[in-house]
Write a protein that holds these residues in place. Structure first.
Motif, PDB file in Angstrom:
ATOM      1  N   VAL A 267      16.966 -14.100   6.072  1.00 23.11           N
ATOM      2  CA  VAL A 267      17.146 -12.716   6.514  1.00 23.11           C
ATOM      3  C   VAL A 267      15.825 -12.172   7.096  1.00 23.11           C
ATOM      4  O   VAL A 267      14.751 -12.623   6.720  1.00 23.11           O
ATOM      5  CB  VAL A 267      17.597 -11.865   5.295  1.00 23.11           C
ATOM      6  CG1 VAL A 267      17.679 -10.397   5.633  1.00 23.11           C
ATOM      7  CG2 VAL A 267      18.938 -12.353   4.784  1.00 23.11           C
ATOM      8  N   TRP A 268      15.915 -11.213   8.004  1.00 22.63           N
ATOM      9  CA  TRP A 268      14.739 -10.519   8.572  1.00 22.63           C
ATOM     10  C   TRP A 268      14.571  -9.173   7.871  1.00 22.63           C
ATOM     11  O   TRP A 268      15.562  -8.521   7.528  1.00 22.63           O
ATOM     12  CB  TRP A 268      14.926 -10.320  10.075  1.00 22.63           C
ATOM     13  CG  TRP A 268      15.000 -11.626  10.822  1.00 22.63           C
ATOM     14  CD1 TRP A 268      16.116 -12.400  11.013  1.00 22.63           C
ATOM     15  CD2 TRP A 268      13.925 -12.318  11.439  1.00 22.63           C
ATOM     16  NE1 TRP A 268      15.797 -13.528  11.725  1.00 22.63           N
ATOM     17  CE2 TRP A 268      14.453 -13.519  12.007  1.00 22.63           C
ATOM     18  CE3 TRP A 268      12.552 -12.068  11.591  1.00 22.63           C
ATOM     19  CZ2 TRP A 268      13.681 -14.442  12.694  1.00 22.63           C
ATOM     20  CZ3 TRP A 268      11.779 -12.975  12.286  1.00 22.63           C
ATOM     21  CH2 TRP A 268      12.321 -14.152  12.823  1.00 22.63           C
ATOM     22  N   ALA A 269      13.319  -8.757   7.682  1.00 22.92           N
ATOM     23  CA  ALA A 269      13.076  -7.586   6.816  1.00 22.92           C
ATOM     24  C   ALA A 269      12.133  -6.553   7.421  1.00 22.92           C
ATOM     25  O   ALA A 269      11.293  -6.865   8.258  1.00 22.92           O
ATOM     26  CB  ALA A 269      12.493  -8.070   5.491  1.00 22.92           C
ATOM     27  N   THR A 270      12.301  -5.315   6.941  1.00 24.78           N
ATOM     28  CA  THR A 270      11.323  -4.249   7.230  1.00 24.78           C
ATOM     29  C   THR A 270      11.057  -3.475   5.937  1.00 24.78           C
ATOM     30  O   THR A 270      11.867  -3.498   5.013  1.00 24.78           O
ATOM     31  CB  THR A 270      11.827  -3.223   8.275  1.00 24.78           C
ATOM     32  OG1 THR A 270      12.690  -2.262   7.627  1.00 24.78           O
ATOM     33  CG2 THR A 270      12.567  -3.874   9.424  1.00 24.78           C
ATOM     34  N   SER A 271       9.935  -2.787   5.910  1.00 20.62           N
ATOM     35  CA  SER A 271       9.707  -1.771   4.876  1.00 20.62           C
ATOM     36  C   SER A 271       8.891  -0.659   5.511  1.00 20.62           C
ATOM     37  O   SER A 271       8.147  -0.894   6.458  1.00 20.62           O
ATOM     38  CB  SER A 271       9.018  -2.344   3.636  1.00 20.62           C
ATOM     39  OG  SER A 271       7.691  -2.731   3.926  1.00 20.62           O
ATOM     40  N   TRP A 272       9.032   0.551   4.992  1.00 20.84           N
ATOM     41  CA  TRP A 272       8.367   1.709   5.612  1.00 20.84           C
ATOM     42  C   TRP A 272       8.218   2.819   4.573  1.00 20.84           C
ATOM     43  O   TRP A 272       9.024   2.938   3.647  1.00 20.84           O
ATOM     44  CB  TRP A 272       9.150   2.223   6.825  1.00 20.84           C
ATOM     45  CG  TRP A 272      10.641   1.969   6.777  1.00 20.84           C
ATOM     46  CD1 TRP A 272      11.303   0.849   7.209  1.00 20.84           C
ATOM     47  CD2 TRP A 272      11.659   2.832   6.234  1.00 20.84           C
ATOM     48  NE1 TRP A 272      12.659   0.966   6.983  1.00 20.84           N
ATOM     49  CE2 TRP A 272      12.916   2.171   6.392  1.00 20.84           C
ATOM     50  CE3 TRP A 272      11.649   4.095   5.648  1.00 20.84           C
ATOM     51  CZ2 TRP A 272      14.127   2.727   5.964  1.00 20.84           C
ATOM     52  CZ3 TRP A 272      12.855   4.657   5.231  1.00 20.84           C
ATOM     53  CH2 TRP A 272      14.077   3.964   5.399  1.00 20.84           C
ATOM     54  N   GLY A 273       7.151   3.609   4.692  1.00 22.38           N
ATOM     55  CA  GLY A 273       6.949   4.635   3.666  1.00 22.38           C
ATOM     56  C   GLY A 273       6.000   5.750   4.075  1.00 22.38           C
ATOM     57  O   GLY A 273       5.106   5.561   4.899  1.00 22.38           O
ATOM     58  N   VAL A 274       6.231   6.909   3.467  1.00 28.59           N
ATOM     59  CA  VAL A 274       5.263   8.018   3.485  1.00 28.59           C
ATOM     60  C   VAL A 274       5.158   8.554   2.058  1.00 28.59           C
ATOM     61  O   VAL A 274       6.066   8.367   1.256  1.00 28.59           O
ATOM     62  CB  VAL A 274       5.658   9.175   4.443  1.00 28.59           C
ATOM     63  CG1 VAL A 274       5.631   8.725   5.892  1.00 28.59           C
ATOM     64  CG2 VAL A 274       7.010   9.767   4.081  1.00 28.59           C
ATOM     65  N   SER A 275       4.043   9.208   1.780  1.00 27.29           N
ATOM     66  CA  SER A 275       3.798   9.642   0.392  1.00 27.29           C
ATOM     67  C   SER A 275       3.305  11.087   0.335  1.00 27.29           C
ATOM     68  O   SER A 275       3.195  11.767   1.355  1.00 27.29           O
ATOM     69  CB  SER A 275       2.734   8.733  -0.226  1.00 27.29           C
ATOM     70  OG  SER A 275       1.455   9.046   0.335  1.00 27.29           O
ATOM     71  N   THR A 276       2.966  11.518  -0.878  1.00 24.45           N
ATOM     72  CA  THR A 276       2.411  12.863  -1.090  1.00 24.45           C
ATOM     73  C   THR A 276       1.060  13.031  -0.379  1.00 24.45           C
ATOM     74  O   THR A 276       0.522  14.139  -0.333  1.00 24.45           O
ATOM     75  CB  THR A 276       2.242  13.165  -2.601  1.00 24.45           C
ATOM     76  OG1 THR A 276       1.860  11.961  -3.287  1.00 24.45           O
ATOM     77  CG2 THR A 276       3.515  13.688  -3.206  1.00 24.45           C
TER      78      THR A 276
END
Length: 492
Positions: A267-276
């Motif tokens: 499988v191909w993957a991504t991850s992404w995020g923003v925080s406080t």
């Protein structure tokens, strides 16, 4: 109250630290490196959360929740990721306390309660999530999976600052699984664009979209896209990242799917995020020496009404008008507070709401009742005017948009004035020292040069802008051939 703040020109760092505490956003806790987010600060974070959550759901993402603890063998499965976070991990080794026989009334770790395997307190959730996805994905029919998690994470930091860098912080992390590379890359770009849209339309904070260099990439990613913002002290702040993970995690956790053609592929993957950390960005983009300046789209209270009176009878008359205004403003989607608390004088309230960045303040006194007017004060420009009672709601509606746009334009102008093109290393150092901001310079593409510039100046490559002007040139440090300019800056 705002007058007690250190001026930004005197000590920007001190100004920031004082403002966070005095505006009642957050404070340090009894746990070293961890903060208490106070109700007013949390209300701003909730508004950020609500908008981002809506944007995620509108693009087909769903929320889920995964464990806080990650077994060590899972955590180390993807080597680059494990290596990248190893020095920041908090680790649980025991599961029980007991009374200390040598110190009555005190507790000690029970040496007999040692865990068979250590548990890592999540610094990020790729490992536990991809171990879970292995059970969820068998066929192309199970794809794509587009999941987001709102959570807390722990990254052991030695030097901490409220919102900007704390051992524990709140964030969202998206983790998606796709059948093809193109689909995963499309997702990575989509989420970076959503972060940019949120930053510009809600935070009124202009950002540069780009990709990270190899040494600045997320551990375990093949590509990291980012949005970079510029603070008023000329330092950059990474406001959000979106990672193309390739098949690294799928290979580490053996996540395969049966293709339409009957084959078996990872499988191909991504991850992404923003925080406080966005809270810190919001504060430093707009606020001034009087306190917070909040864009209306994220202000918990957009309008505050302060009554000015000498008698209970006057308060009753003012309250009648104020309560009508509250009802009318709420009906058009404006959040409003009528502060009729008699514990504090109007002057104290004015200073407090100025410090807390409430975009508009209405003051109503006996003379206003006679004239059928209210006094309207803007937080961003510190200007005041008298407005007819019959026109005030429409005026406020228009001002909400005007203030939002004005804050963005002001921040964008500052940002644009602080992107400086240089062609020599002497100019590079001069601009960095005297002006700050983003420096647009040629780089030869090698990590050695990148590291040398960092060692010599403390400036890092913030991103390779997506909209950069491609064109051959000479590296600002080595004079070697360069394909185009990148943005350098000192950063938070």
């Amino acid at each position: 109250m705002g007058k007690n703040l250190t001026k930004r020109s005197e000590d920007y760092s001190k100004w920031y630290n004082e403002l966070v505490v005095k505006a009642d956003l957050a404070e340090n806790s009894a746990v070293r490196g961890c903060m208490v987010i106070k109700p007013y600060g949390y209300a701003i974070w909730e508004k950020m959360q609500a908008e981002l959550d809506r944007m995620f759901k509108e693009t087909g993402h769903q929320n889920a929740y995964f464990p806080l603890f990650v077994p060590k063998h899972l955590f180390e499965a993807e080597e680059k990721n494990a290596e990248g976070f190893a020095k920041e991990c908090a680790v649980v080794t025991h599961y029980r306390l007991k009374n200390d026989p040598d110190k009555p009334g005190k507790l000690m770790v029970d040496p007999d309660a040692k865990l068979e395997e250590e548990l890592v307190v999540r610094p990020t959730s790729e490992a536990i999530i991809w171990n879970t996805y292995k059970n969820w994905i068998q066929s192309y029919r199970d794809l794509p999976i587009k999941v987001n998690q709102w959570a807390n994470v722990v990254r052991w930091e030695m030097r901490t600052r409220l919102f900007l860098r704390t051992a524990e912080f709140l964030w969202q992390e998206g983790h998606t699984a796709h059948a093809t590379k193109d689909e995963a890359l499309e997702e990575t770009e989509l989420m970076n664009n959503i972060y940019a849209e949120f930053a510009e339309n809600f935070m009124a904070m202009p950002v540069v979209k780009g990709s990270k260099t190899e040494s600045e990439r997320f551990a375990g990613a093949l590509e990291t896209y980012c949005i970079e913002a510029l603070m008023q002290d000329g330092k950059a702040l990474q406001a959000g990242t979106s990672h193309f993970l390739g098949q690294n995690f799928a290979e580490a956790f053996d996540v395969k799917f049966a293709t339409k053609e009957g084959g078996l592929e990872h499988v191909w993957a991504t991850s992404w995020g923003v925080s406080t950390r966005l809270m810190g960005a919001l504060i430093m983009t707009h606020s001034d020496d009087n306190g917070l300046v909040l864009p209306p789209n994220l202000a918990p209270i957009q309008v505050v009404i302060v009554p000015i009176y000498r008698s209970e009878e006057q308060l009753d008359q003012i309250s009648e008008v104020a309560n009508e205004l509250v009802k009318e403003l709420r009906a058009v989607g404006v959040s409003v507070k009528f502060d009729n608390n008699d514990n504090q004088k109007p002057g104290w309230k004015f200073a407090q709401y100025e410090l807390q960045g409430v975009p508009l303040r209405l003051a109503i006194g006996p003379k206003d009742l006679e004239k059928g007017t209210v006094e309207l004060a803007r937080r961003d420009t510190l200007t005041k005017e008298f407005v007819n009672r019959s026109e005030v709601v429409e005026k406020i509606k228009a001002l909400m948009t005007e203030i939002q746009d004005s804050l963005f334009d002001k921040a964008k102008q500052y940002r644009n004035e602080h992107i400086t093109e240089v062609d020599s290393f002497d100019d590079f150092k001069k601009v960095l020292k005297e002006k700050g901001g983003f420096i647009s310079a040629h780089w030869d593409g090698t990590p050695e040069t990148e590291n040398k510039i960092k060692d010599l100046t403390k400036a890092t490559i913030r991103c390779v802008p997506f909209d950069r002007k491609e064109g051959a040139g000479e590296c600002v440090l080595t004079g070697n051939p360069s394909e185009g300019r990148v943005l350098f800056a000192k950063a938070y």
